[in-house]
Design a protein around this motif. Structure first.
Motif, PDB file in Angstrom:
ATOM      1  N   LEU A  68       7.320  -9.564  -1.197  1.00  6.73           N
ATOM      2  CA  LEU A  68       7.714  -8.210  -1.101  1.00  6.73           C
ATOM      3  C   LEU A  68       8.369  -7.726   0.109  1.00  6.73           C
ATOM      4  O   LEU A  68       7.877  -8.121   1.132  1.00  6.73           O
ATOM      5  CB  LEU A  68       6.551  -7.044  -1.617  1.00  6.73           C
ATOM      6  CG  LEU A  68       6.078  -7.146  -2.740  1.00  6.73           C
ATOM      7  CD1 LEU A  68       4.855  -6.095  -2.924  1.00  6.73           C
ATOM      8  CD2 LEU A  68       7.072  -6.702  -3.857  1.00  6.73           C
ATOM      9  N   ASP A  71       8.557  -2.385   3.224  1.00  6.47           N
ATOM     10  CA  ASP A  71       8.187  -1.414   2.866  1.00  6.47           C
ATOM     11  C   ASP A  71       7.321  -1.158   1.568  1.00  6.47           C
ATOM     12  O   ASP A  71       6.323  -0.409   1.292  1.00  6.47           O
ATOM     13  CB  ASP A  71       9.351  -0.295   3.010  1.00  6.47           C
ATOM     14  CG  ASP A  71      10.347  -0.955   1.746  1.00  6.47           C
ATOM     15  OD1 ASP A  71      10.608  -2.164   1.587  1.00  6.47           O
ATOM     16  OD2 ASP A  71      11.008   0.082   1.234  1.00  6.47           O
ATOM     17  N   LYS A  72       7.794  -2.099   0.584  1.00  5.14           N
ATOM     18  CA  LYS A  72       7.183  -2.104  -0.863  1.00  5.14           C
ATOM     19  C   LYS A  72       5.794  -2.661  -0.641  1.00  5.14           C
ATOM     20  O   LYS A  72       4.726  -2.138  -1.110  1.00  5.14           O
ATOM     21  CB  LYS A  72       7.864  -2.719  -1.656  1.00  5.14           C
ATOM     22  CG  LYS A  72       9.260  -2.129  -2.130  1.00  5.14           C
ATOM     23  CD  LYS A  72       9.946  -2.435  -3.351  1.00  5.14           C
ATOM     24  CE  LYS A  72      10.878  -2.075  -3.682  1.00  5.14           C
ATOM     25  NZ  LYS A  72      11.888  -2.550  -4.732  1.00  5.14           N
ATOM     26  N   LYS A  75       3.320   0.194   0.838  1.00  3.20           N
ATOM     27  CA  LYS A  75       2.897   0.755  -0.056  1.00  3.20           C
ATOM     28  C   LYS A  75       1.946   0.558  -1.075  1.00  3.20           C
ATOM     29  O   LYS A  75       0.980   1.048  -1.278  1.00  3.20           O
ATOM     30  CB  LYS A  75       4.170   1.683  -0.621  1.00  3.20           C
ATOM     31  CG  LYS A  75       4.847   2.281   0.090  1.00  3.20           C
ATOM     32  CD  LYS A  75       6.283   3.064  -0.836  1.00  3.20           C
ATOM     33  CE  LYS A  75       7.287   3.780   0.136  1.00  3.20           C
ATOM     34  NZ  LYS A  75       8.482   4.193  -0.704  1.00  3.20           N
TER      35      LYS A  75
END
Length: 89
Positions: A68, A71-72, A75
């Motif tokens: 990923l 940032d993803k 999260k």
């Protein structure tokens, strides 16, 4: 693979790759490490062996997170940790 080839494939300079090879880099960022590993057709798991983690589901999750964008990944990791915290209470 030569240092020049690895440098080109990982968007690095040849001097930087040479310093890594000589053990003269002490602050390698994870993003750069991933780029170098991908150029070598390796993954984080290939470098950092977690012998205590052997079940396929956990290894698959780690591999998924690795792929990923940062940032993803952050999260999703936060959501997973929140879920784990909630079910432990």
């Amino acid at each position: 693979m030569t240092i020049d080839e690895l440098a080109e494939a990982s968007n690095s300079s040849t001097s930087f790759i040479s310093k890594i090879e000589l053990g003269k880099v002490s602050n390698l960022k994870i993003n750069k490490l991933v780029e170098i590993l991908e150029a070598l057709d390796l993954s984080i798991q290939d470098v950092f062996n977690f012998p205590q983690i052997s079940d396929n589901e956990t290894l698959e999750l780690l591999h998924y997170l690795e792929k990923l964008p940062e940032d993803k990944r952050a999260k999703l990791s936060e959501a997973i940790l929140s879920f784990v915290s909630a079910i432990q209470d």
